[in-house]
Structure formats: structure tokens, C-alpha cells
Design an enzyme around this catalytic site. Structure first.
Site, PDB file in Angstrom:
ATOM      1  N   ALA A  65      41.921  39.287  33.313  1.00  0.00           N
ATOM      2  CA  ALA A  65      42.029  37.838  33.496  1.00  0.00           C
ATOM      3  C   ALA A  65      41.028  37.419  34.555  1.00  0.00           C
ATOM      4  CB  ALA A  65      43.438  37.501  33.940  1.00  0.00           C
ATOM      5  N   GLY A 108      43.966  42.194  31.521  1.00  0.00           N
ATOM      6  CA  GLY A 108      43.965  41.416  30.281  1.00  0.00           C
ATOM      7  C   GLY A 108      42.963  41.946  29.260  1.00  0.00           C
ATOM      8  N   GLU A 111      44.715  44.653  27.550  1.00  0.00           N
ATOM      9  CA  GLU A 111      45.746  44.017  26.711  1.00  0.00           C
ATOM     10  C   GLU A 111      45.118  43.388  25.465  1.00  0.00           C
ATOM     11  OE1 GLU A 111      47.115  41.849  30.183  1.00  0.00           O
ATOM     12  OE2 GLU A 111      49.113  42.696  29.916  1.00  0.00           O
ATOM     13  N   GLU A 131      46.571  45.514  37.589  1.00  0.00           N
ATOM     14  CA  GLU A 131      47.201  44.317  38.176  1.00  0.00           C
ATOM     15  C   GLU A 131      47.994  44.631  39.438  1.00  0.00           C
ATOM     16  OE1 GLU A 131      47.223  45.113  34.958  1.00  0.00           O
ATOM     17  OE2 GLU A 131      46.929  43.320  33.722  1.00  0.00           O
TER      18      GLU A 131
HETATM   19  N1  CO8 Z   1      37.853  38.101  37.369  1.00  0.00           N
HETATM   20  C1  CO8 Z   1      36.851  37.406  37.917  1.00  0.00           C
HETATM   21  N2  CO8 Z   1      35.663  37.955  38.245  1.00  0.00           N
HETATM   22  C2  CO8 Z   1      35.504  39.267  37.991  1.00  0.00           C
HETATM   23  C3  CO8 Z   1      36.512  40.047  37.420  1.00  0.00           C
HETATM   24  C4  CO8 Z   1      37.741  39.412  37.102  1.00  0.00           C
HETATM   25  N3  CO8 Z   1      38.752  40.073  36.517  1.00  0.00           N
HETATM   26  N4  CO8 Z   1      36.065  41.328  37.324  1.00  0.00           N
HETATM   27  C5  CO8 Z   1      34.814  41.334  37.789  1.00  0.00           C
HETATM   28  N5  CO8 Z   1      34.464  40.081  38.209  1.00  0.00           N
HETATM   29  C6  CO8 Z   1      33.179  39.673  38.777  1.00  0.00           C
HETATM   30  C7  CO8 Z   1      32.992  40.165  40.198  1.00  0.00           C
HETATM   31  O1  CO8 Z   1      33.633  39.306  41.106  1.00  0.00           O
HETATM   32  C8  CO8 Z   1      31.491  40.159  40.322  1.00  0.00           C
HETATM   33  O2  CO8 Z   1      31.075  38.835  40.529  1.00  0.00           O
HETATM   34  P1  CO8 Z   1      29.867  38.542  41.593  1.00  0.00           P
HETATM   35  O3  CO8 Z   1      28.671  39.215  40.978  1.00  0.00           O
HETATM   36  O4  CO8 Z   1      29.781  37.074  41.610  1.00  0.00           O
HETATM   37  O5  CO8 Z   1      30.282  39.173  42.871  1.00  0.00           O
HETATM   38  C9  CO8 Z   1      31.020  40.547  38.917  1.00  0.00           C
HETATM   39  O6  CO8 Z   1      32.130  40.296  38.044  1.00  0.00           O
HETATM   40  C10 CO8 Z   1      30.670  42.024  38.791  1.00  0.00           C
HETATM   41  O7  CO8 Z   1      31.772  42.783  39.253  1.00  0.00           O
HETATM   42  P2  CO8 Z   1      31.680  43.904  40.385  1.00  0.00           P
HETATM   43  O8  CO8 Z   1      30.536  43.620  41.295  1.00  0.00           O
HETATM   44  O9  CO8 Z   1      33.029  44.062  40.988  1.00  0.00           O
HETATM   45  O10 CO8 Z   1      31.301  45.164  39.471  1.00  0.00           O
HETATM   46  P3  CO8 Z   1      31.596  46.690  39.808  1.00  0.00           P
HETATM   47  O11 CO8 Z   1      30.864  47.468  38.757  1.00  0.00           O
HETATM   48  O12 CO8 Z   1      31.328  47.000  41.233  1.00  0.00           O
HETATM   49  O13 CO8 Z   1      33.187  46.878  39.590  1.00  0.00           O
HETATM   50  C11 CO8 Z   1      35.264  46.586  38.387  1.00  0.00           C
HETATM   51  C12 CO8 Z   1      33.725  46.728  38.304  1.00  0.00           C
HETATM   52  C13 CO8 Z   1      35.874  47.902  38.898  1.00  0.00           C
HETATM   53  C14 CO8 Z   1      35.771  46.320  36.971  1.00  0.00           C
HETATM   54  C15 CO8 Z   1      35.638  45.437  39.349  1.00  0.00           C
HETATM   55  O14 CO8 Z   1      34.872  44.287  39.006  1.00  0.00           O
HETATM   56  C16 CO8 Z   1      37.079  45.044  39.303  1.00  0.00           C
HETATM   57  O15 CO8 Z   1      37.914  45.740  39.867  1.00  0.00           O
HETATM   58  N6  CO8 Z   1      37.413  43.916  38.611  1.00  0.00           N
HETATM   59  C17 CO8 Z   1      38.754  43.410  38.553  1.00  0.00           C
HETATM   60  C18 CO8 Z   1      39.599  44.234  37.603  1.00  0.00           C
HETATM   61  C19 CO8 Z   1      41.034  43.718  37.595  1.00  0.00           C
HETATM   62  O16 CO8 Z   1      41.721  43.747  38.597  1.00  0.00           O
HETATM   63  N7  CO8 Z   1      41.503  43.253  36.421  1.00  0.00           N
HETATM   64  C20 CO8 Z   1      42.837  42.725  36.269  1.00  0.00           C
HETATM   65  C21 CO8 Z   1      42.830  41.243  36.469  1.00  0.00           C
HETATM   66  S1  CO8 Z   1      44.443  40.542  36.458  1.00  0.00           S
HETATM   67  C22 CO8 Z   1      44.851  40.525  34.827  1.00  0.00           C
HETATM   68  O17 CO8 Z   1      44.098  40.894  33.972  1.00  0.00           O
HETATM   69  C23 CO8 Z   1      46.195  39.974  34.513  1.00  0.00           C
HETATM   70  C24 CO8 Z   1      46.385  39.840  33.014  1.00  0.00           C
HETATM   71  C25 CO8 Z   1      47.290  38.693  32.751  1.00  0.00           C
HETATM   72  C26 CO8 Z   1      47.213  38.207  31.338  1.00  0.00           C
HETATM   73  C27 CO8 Z   1      45.845  37.838  30.817  1.00  0.00           C
HETATM   74  C28 CO8 Z   1      45.545  36.399  30.952  1.00  0.00           C
HETATM   75  C29 CO8 Z   1      44.096  36.057  30.524  1.00  0.00           C
END
Ligand code: CO8
Length: 257
Positions: A65, A108, A111, A131
Site C-alpha cells: 500500500a 498489499g 496480497e 505490515e
Molecule cells: N509506499 C510508498 N512509497 C514507497 C513504498 C510504499 N509501500 N515502498 C517504497 N516506496 C518508495 C520509497 O519511499 C522510495 O521513495 P523515494 O525515492 O522518494 O525515497 C522509493 O519507493 C524507492 O524505495 P527505497 O529507496 O526504499 O528502495 P529500497 O530498494 O532501498 O528498498 C523496500 C525497497 C525494501 C521494498 C522498501 O522500499 C520498503 O520497505 N518499502 C515498504 C514495504 C512495506 O512496508 N510494504 C507494506 C506497506 S503497508 C501495506 O501494504 C498494507 C496493505 C493494506 C491493504 C492494501 C491497500 C492498498
């Protein structure tokens, strides 16, 4: 319909959809999910399309998400905006959907891949429900689908720790169908789509429905559902064609009638 957060195109019997927010690893903003559900509905109604392929890019299928969007959300926002209504629309798609996953399929994103009927992954794919690290739990089916796919113990390990599964681990755990080198992912998904597209579409759609009933119904109810679906297919031209072609030792051509 213009593409924006998702790109889409029709190639014969296959409808292709690509998640298109590469700057944020295809984070699933609610507007993206709405567009995705709109395109899927449109493909579902298009008689020429028999199979849908959903993909992302090499680095991410989807990293979950959109955390920026979720950050300030309140329970009443979710309720007022029916936050998960578009996920419900995706669940109702009757045609088979193949997820072609490379890179991150997290939260997500995992999912969404699990909402698809078949998952082909590249060797770089990573699946997980992180999450817990954000102070919440999966909200679009992770606790249910992952548990059904992996069993309680392995699902709990992933959901409580936020650890990821590699593509190979996901394959061995039964979460996905196949792992291929990253350069072969699109071709592999396409080949699978074309194989299913050559099958009788009404039988394919009823088979999809019947398989999911196995989770929802008692065995007796599921067997009843299957029998009724089986009977129904004897009202189709494709049943006549399929059985005639077998007897006449020729290849069947199915019209979806
Ligand atoms: N949301 C918003 N922005 C994101 C997300 C995200 N989930 N994931 C990555 N980004 C952004 C980063 O902020 C970054 O932006 P910027 O360049 O502006 O700083 C860009 O994408 C690239 O990401 P990273 O620099 O972090 O890339 P890395 O290769 O270093 O890391 C990761 C990759 C490990 C995947 C890392 O980005 C990460 O941990 N992301 C978040 C993963 C996460 O926690 N996902 C779960 C989110 S909550 C959820 O999904 C709840 C589901 C509920 C139902 C679904 C409803 C739609």
C-alpha cells in the site's frame, strides 16, 4: 479509457496490465487500485480476451500500500471511502488472472499477487507481509490467503516477523506456480496465458469458481457446486466441440459459447 497508474493493452486473447508507479516501487495508492479494477472489469467484459496478465517492473511487482496515503488515514476514512471496495471488484473477475512477479511483492503487493489465480515469478522475486514493521497487520487478505497457501506456522512466521520469502522458497511453499530467469518472465507468463486462452472459456471460468469454493464451502456443498457447474457445461457448444474433436481425432476450436 486513459492509462495512468496502470498501463494496459490487448494482444489477441490476452489482456496485459502493468502497474505503473515505478518511482515508488508501484506503491498501491487507492487511485491505482481503482484504475486497476476498472481495467480488469473492462477486460472481463471484452469477449475477445480470455486471460489477463498483471505485472509490475523488474524491481517491484508492488511494494505494498502507499504508506504516504495510509499514514494519515483514520478508521472513519476507510469506512466512508469503502477503502477495500475496489479489491472486492478484482476478486469478482471471472477470467483467469496471471501475476508475473519480479522484485518486491510486499504487503498489499503480495496480497494483490495472491488475488491472482496463478503466479509466475522471476528469480529475483521476494514475497512478504511486512505490515508488522509499520505497527499494523495485512488488510487486503494477507492473513487469510497466506495462511491458506502456506499453513498457519509458515504464515505466522512471515506475518509476525515481516521476513520475506525468496522466489525459490515461495515455490517450495506452494505460494507460486513457477520461477524463471528474469529475462524469461514475460514470455513465460504469455505462454501460460496462451495455453489457457486456447481452452474453452466458459469451462475455464467455472473451473476457477469451483476451485475457490473449496475454501469457502463444506466438502458436500463444494461437490454439489462442482456437479451443477459440470451439468451446466453440457449446455455449451464448446462441450460438443471438445468431445466431437476428440472422437474425430482433430484439434478442438473453442468459441466460448
Ligand atoms: N509506499 C510508498 N512509497 C514507497 C513504498 C510504499 N509501500 N515502498 C517504497 N516506496 C518508495 C520509497 O519511499 C522510495 O521513495 P523515494 O525515492 O522518494 O525515497 C522509493 O519507493 C524507492 O524505495 P527505497 O529507496 O526504499 O528502495 P529500497 O530498494 O532501498 O528498498 C523496500 C525497497 C525494501 C521494498 C522498501 O522500499 C520498503 O520497505 N518499502 C515498504 C514495504 C512495506 O512496508 N510494504 C507494506 C506497506 S503497508 C501495506 O501494504 C498494507 C496493505 C493494506 C491493504 C492494501 C491497500 C492498498
Amino acid at each position: 479509457m486513459k492509462d495512468h497508474f496502470v498501463k494496459f493493452e490487448k494482444q489477441g486473447a490476452v489482456g496485459h496490465i502493468r502497474l505503473n508507479r515505478p518511482d515508488v516501487l508501484n506503491a498501491l495508492h487507492s487511485d491505482l487500485i481503482r484504475e486497476l479494477a476498472d481495467v480488469m472489469d473492462r477486460f472481463d467484459q471484452d469477449e475477445e480476451i480470455r486471460v489477463i496478465i498483471l505485472t509490475g517492473n523488474e524491481k517491484a511487482f508492488a511494494a505494498g500500500a502507499d504508506i504516504e496515503e495510509l499514514r494519515a488515514a483514520t478508521p472513519t476514512d476507510f469506512m466512508r471511502n469503502a477503502f477495500f471496495a475496489d479489491w472486492g471488484r478484482i476478486r469478482q473477475i471471472s477470467k483467469p488472472i496471471i501475476a508475473a512477479v519480479s522484485g518486491f511483492a510486499l504487503g498489499g503487493g503480495c496480497e494483490l499477487a495472491m488475488c491472482c489465480d496463478l503466479i509466475v515469478a522471476s528469480e529475483t522475486a521476494k514475497f512478504g507481509q511486512p505490515e508488522i514493521n509499520l505497527g499494523v497487520i495485512p488488510g487486503a487478505g494477507g492473513t487469510q490467503r497466506l495462511t491458506r497457501a502456506l499453513g498457519e506456522k509458515r504464515a505466522l512466521q512471515l506475518i509476525l516477523t515481516g521476513e520475506m520469502l525468496s522466489a525459490e522458497e515461495a515455490l517450495h511453499a506452494g505460494l507460486i506456480n513457477k520461477v524463471v530467469p528474469v529475462d524469461d518472465l514475460a514470455a513465460e507468463a504469455n505462454q501460460l496465458a496462451l495455453k489457457i486462452a486456447a481452452r474453452p472459456p466458459l469451462a475455464v471460468q467455472l473451473a476457477k469458481k469451483a476451485v475457490y469454493k473449496a475454501n469457502d464451502l463444506t466438502l458436500e456443498e463444494g461437490l454439489q457446486f462442482e456437479q451443477h457447474a459440470f451439468y451446466l457445461l453440457f449446455a455449451t457448444e464448446d462441450q460438443t466441440e471438445g468431445m466431437d474433436a476428440f472422437v474425430e481425432k482433430r484439434k478442438a476450436t473453442f468459441q466460448g459459447k
